[in-house]
Design an enzyme around this catalytic site. Structure first.
Site, PDB file in Angstrom:
ATOM      1  N   GLU A  89       0.846  -1.202   0.000  1.00  9.13           N
ATOM      2  CA  GLU A  89       0.000   0.000   0.000  1.00  9.13           C
ATOM      3  C   GLU A  89       0.877   1.245   0.000  1.00  9.13           C
ATOM      4  O   GLU A  89       1.993   1.224   0.512  1.00  9.13           O
ATOM      5  CB  GLU A  89      -0.831   0.032   1.288  1.00  9.13           C
ATOM      6  CG  GLU A  89      -2.164  -0.687   1.210  1.00  9.13           C
ATOM      7  CD  GLU A  89      -3.298   0.267   0.846  1.00  9.13           C
ATOM      8  OE1 GLU A  89      -3.047   1.270   0.140  1.00  9.13           O
ATOM      9  OE2 GLU A  89      -4.429  -0.001   1.268  1.00  9.13           O
ATOM     10  N   ASP A  90       0.343   2.347  -0.497  1.00  8.12           N
ATOM     11  CA  ASP A  90       1.038   3.628  -0.392  1.00  8.12           C
ATOM     12  C   ASP A  90       0.916   4.180   1.023  1.00  8.12           C
ATOM     13  O   ASP A  90       1.879   4.644   1.614  1.00  8.12           O
ATOM     14  CB  ASP A  90       0.509   4.644  -1.414  1.00  8.12           C
ATOM     15  CG  ASP A  90      -1.009   4.823  -1.371  1.00  8.12           C
ATOM     16  OD1 ASP A  90      -1.696   4.073  -0.639  1.00  8.12           O
ATOM     17  OD2 ASP A  90      -1.511   5.718  -2.072  1.00  8.12           O
ATOM     18  N   ASP A  93      -4.329   5.051   6.255  1.00  6.38           N
ATOM     19  CA  ASP A  93      -4.880   6.245   6.921  1.00  6.38           C
ATOM     20  C   ASP A  93      -5.874   5.772   7.985  1.00  6.38           C
ATOM     21  O   ASP A  93      -5.505   5.551   9.132  1.00  6.38           O
ATOM     22  CB  ASP A  93      -5.512   7.123   5.841  1.00  6.38           C
ATOM     23  CG  ASP A  93      -6.100   8.413   6.374  1.00  6.38           C
ATOM     24  OD1 ASP A  93      -5.763   8.803   7.492  1.00  6.38           O
ATOM     25  OD2 ASP A  93      -6.913   9.046   5.669  1.00  6.38           O
ATOM     26  N   PHE A 142      -2.483  15.577   5.227  1.00 10.87           N
ATOM     27  CA  PHE A 142      -2.677  15.028   3.883  1.00 10.87           C
ATOM     28  C   PHE A 142      -1.390  15.244   3.092  1.00 10.87           C
ATOM     29  O   PHE A 142      -0.884  16.350   2.996  1.00 10.87           O
ATOM     30  CB  PHE A 142      -3.854  15.698   3.176  1.00 10.87           C
ATOM     31  CG  PHE A 142      -4.314  14.902   1.989  1.00 10.87           C
ATOM     32  CD1 PHE A 142      -5.274  13.904   2.142  1.00 10.87           C
ATOM     33  CD2 PHE A 142      -3.764  15.107   0.737  1.00 10.87           C
ATOM     34  CE1 PHE A 142      -5.685  13.138   1.051  1.00 10.87           C
ATOM     35  CE2 PHE A 142      -4.164  14.353  -0.360  1.00 10.87           C
ATOM     36  CZ  PHE A 142      -5.124  13.368  -0.196  1.00 10.87           C
ATOM     37  N   ARG A 155       1.399  12.891  -8.116  1.00 12.99           N
ATOM     38  CA  ARG A 155       1.979  11.541  -8.017  1.00 12.99           C
ATOM     39  C   ARG A 155       3.422  11.503  -8.513  1.00 12.99           C
ATOM     40  O   ARG A 155       4.204  10.654  -8.123  1.00 12.99           O
ATOM     41  CB  ARG A 155       1.163  10.538  -8.826  1.00 12.99           C
ATOM     42  CG  ARG A 155      -0.249  10.311  -8.318  1.00 12.99           C
ATOM     43  CD  ARG A 155      -0.844   9.069  -8.995  1.00 12.99           C
ATOM     44  NE  ARG A 155      -2.290   8.989  -8.860  1.00 12.99           N
ATOM     45  CZ  ARG A 155      -2.926   8.481  -7.810  1.00 12.99           C
ATOM     46  NH1 ARG A 155      -2.247   8.047  -6.778  1.00 12.99           N
ATOM     47  NH2 ARG A 155      -4.249   8.433  -7.778  1.00 12.99           N
TER      48      ARG A 155
HETATM   49  P1  IMP Z   1      -7.711   4.389   4.330  1.00 10.55           P
HETATM   50  O1  IMP Z   1      -8.693   3.357   3.804  1.00 10.55           O
HETATM   51  O2  IMP Z   1      -8.421   5.483   5.061  1.00 10.55           O
HETATM   52  O3  IMP Z   1      -6.589   3.783   5.136  1.00 10.55           O
HETATM   53  O4  IMP Z   1      -7.111   5.118   3.093  1.00 10.55           O
HETATM   54  C1  IMP Z   1      -6.300   4.484   2.221  1.00 10.55           C
HETATM   55  C2  IMP Z   1      -6.213   5.238   0.925  1.00 10.55           C
HETATM   56  O5  IMP Z   1      -6.576   6.611   1.047  1.00 10.55           O
HETATM   57  C3  IMP Z   1      -4.793   5.232   0.436  1.00 10.55           C
HETATM   58  O6  IMP Z   1      -4.491   4.082  -0.322  1.00 10.55           O
HETATM   59  C4  IMP Z   1      -4.735   6.527  -0.367  1.00 10.55           C
HETATM   60  O7  IMP Z   1      -5.172   6.283  -1.676  1.00 10.55           O
HETATM   61  C5  IMP Z   1      -5.713   7.447   0.309  1.00 10.55           C
HETATM   62  N1  IMP Z   1      -5.062   8.397   1.241  1.00 10.55           N
HETATM   63  C6  IMP Z   1      -5.148   8.410   2.585  1.00 10.55           C
HETATM   64  N2  IMP Z   1      -4.410   9.408   3.101  1.00 10.55           N
HETATM   65  C7  IMP Z   1      -3.845  10.036   2.052  1.00 10.55           C
HETATM   66  C8  IMP Z   1      -2.920  11.160   1.939  1.00 10.55           C
HETATM   67  O8  IMP Z   1      -2.474  11.779   2.918  1.00 10.55           O
HETATM   68  N3  IMP Z   1      -2.555  11.494   0.681  1.00 10.55           N
HETATM   69  C9  IMP Z   1      -2.993  10.842  -0.429  1.00 10.55           C
HETATM   70  N4  IMP Z   1      -3.830   9.798  -0.366  1.00 10.55           N
HETATM   71  C10 IMP Z   1      -4.252   9.394   0.859  1.00 10.55           C
END
Ligand code: IMP
Length: 166
Positions: A89-90, A93, A142, A155
């Site tokens: 994963e990138d 969050d 963010f 990106r």
């Molecule tokens: P989660 O399901 O809330 O953990 O979010 C996961 C996805 O949200 C990541 O794979 C990103 O695509 C996006 N995301 C969450 N935080 C950020 C951020 O700070 N910058 C860019 N994308 C984010």
């Protein structure tokens, strides 16, 4: 927030841990598009053991806030039984996406299942999830760059930046 040389150093360390832990296991890396594509590419180049790669996509996130509603996963192979799977994963969050993916993959009975993420926001996590490999733990801002976007932009930046929301 994080420069490209710091990222490269950290990626090498994670790859060397994976090289050690997965020797003779032919792990399957599953990258989560789009955000993980650069991290995955750089990590994969540093992995020197036998391994395979695949990519999936999850649709759920718009703008600055996680919607919390993970809809579906596209491109998941149906041959994961008995495999050593590492989801890449990138960013984790809220943890919603990663948890959903791990649950979907677990249904196929992989031999082992681990999660690698470039970035982890421990203060934002709402789910009981702790990635196995973490590039950097960051504050709940963010961020963009190195694969991460804000509405499709950013990106291609080599470093990771905090988005100026004003
Ligand atoms: P989660 O399901 O809330 O953990 O979010 C996961 C996805 O949200 C990541 O794979 C990103 O695509 C996006 N995301 C969450 N935080 C950020 C951020 O700070 N910058 C860019 N994308 C984010």
């Amino acid at each position: 927030m994080i420069g490209s040389s710091e990222i490269a150093q950290r990626v090498k360390i994670i790859a060397s841990e994976i090289n050690r832990e997965y020797e003779s296991k032919n792990p399957l890396f599953i990258g989560v598009l789009n955000g993980a594509f650069l991290f995955m590419a750089d990590l994969f180049k540093e992995v020197s053991i036998s391994c395979e790669i695949g990519f999936i996509r999850v649709s759920s996130y718009n703008g600055l806030q996680s919607s919390g509603a993970v809809k579906n996963v596209i491109g998941l192979s149906e041959n994961l039984s008995g495999r050593h799977v590492i989801v890449v994963e990138d960013i984790v969050d809220t943890g919603e996406t990663a948890l959903f993916l791990l649950e979907e993959i677990r249904k196929q009975n992989p031999a082992t299942l681990k999660l690698a993420t470039l970035l982890f926001k421990p203060a934002s996590v709402k789910k009981n999830i702790k990635p196995d490999y973490i590039g950097f733990e960051i504050e709940p801002a963010f961020v963009v760059g190195y694969g991460l976007d804000y509405d499709g932009q950013g990106r291609n930046l080599n470093d990771i930046y905090v988005l100026n929301e004003t």
